[in-house]
Design a protein around this motif. Sequence first.
Motif, short mmCIF file in Angstrom:
data_model
loop_
_atom_site.label_atom_id
_atom_site.label_comp_id
_atom_site.label_asym_id
_atom_site.label_seq_id
_atom_site.Cartn_x
_atom_site.Cartn_y
_atom_site.Cartn_z
N ARG A 94 -4.76 -10.78 -0.33
CA ARG A 94 -4.80 -9.35 -0.57
C ARG A 94 -6.06 -8.74 0.05
O ARG A 94 -7.11 -9.37 0.09
CB ARG A 94 -4.76 -9.04 -2.07
N LEU A 96 -8.46 -5.50 -0.36
CA LEU A 96 -8.84 -4.38 -1.22
C LEU A 96 -9.98 -3.62 -0.58
O LEU A 96 -11.00 -4.21 -0.22
CB LEU A 96 -9.24 -4.86 -2.62
N THR A 147 -4.70 -2.69 -0.80
CA THR A 147 -4.86 -1.70 -1.86
C THR A 147 -6.13 -0.91 -1.57
O THR A 147 -7.20 -1.50 -1.36
CB THR A 147 -4.97 -2.35 -3.25
N GLU A 194 -8.09 -5.03 -10.53
CA GLU A 194 -6.98 -4.94 -9.59
C GLU A 194 -6.79 -6.26 -8.84
O GLU A 194 -5.65 -6.67 -8.58
CB GLU A 194 -7.21 -3.80 -8.60
N HIS A 200 -0.83 -3.03 -7.51
CA HIS A 200 -0.72 -1.86 -6.63
C HIS A 200 -0.78 -2.27 -5.16
O HIS A 200 -1.64 -1.84 -4.41
CB HIS A 200 -1.83 -0.86 -6.96
N GLN A 203 -0.68 0.40 -1.89
CA GLN A 203 -0.85 1.69 -2.56
C GLN A 203 -2.31 2.09 -2.56
O GLN A 203 -3.21 1.25 -2.49
CB GLN A 203 -0.37 1.61 -4.01
N ARG A 204 -2.53 3.41 -2.70
CA ARG A 204 -3.88 3.92 -2.99
C ARG A 204 -3.94 4.27 -4.47
O ARG A 204 -3.06 4.94 -5.00
CB ARG A 204 -4.19 5.16 -2.14
#
Length: 210
Positions: A94, A96, A147, A194, A200, A203-204
Amino acid sequence: MKIAVVAANGRVAKKVITEALNRGHEVVAFGRHDENNTLAKTYVKKDILDLTKEDLHGFDAVVDAFGTWAPESMGLHMTTSQHLADILSGTDTRLLLVGGAGSLFVDKEHKVQLVDTSDFPDDYKPVATGMGKALAELRKRNDVKWTYISPAAEFQADGERTGKYILAGEEFTLNSKNESIISYADYAIALVDEIEKGEHIQQRISVVRA
């Protein structure tokens, strides 16, 4: 979890590293300076744009904490985030991103951003625009588990760690005191939450002090 923090010597990044370490996660810090000014035991000196797929292989999450205020460098917000997205493309790792508040929408139709309003400070417009363009490019990608996390309008470096925050979405949100404010420490809590929950993807989201 194994977490990489890029641009690790920045003030937000250091808060994220501390929060993640305190929760028992393994953290590797990446920075372009010789010194490791973080609490991470492992530090890799390397510029963001020199990072490779091999560098970030095996991480559960990569935190992009890059930021610049230099007018001539605004394009780097997009260049660096897209580079990280490229090398994480097609993986389960992920990404971020420490975002900005200027791209939050102030209307239900999502036509007007905070940066476009008359009260938005002129000094902050270049960085808000640069970070907003980076977000716009990320929205085009479905090959990366990204994210983007926007802080409140007043982002306090030395604000207290309250341990409480409101999780919001695309729209500019005020708390019960009619404030848009959050400390770096509380923002770090939200970001690590998160990472752990992973709710999410692509997504923001945004956070404001409760």
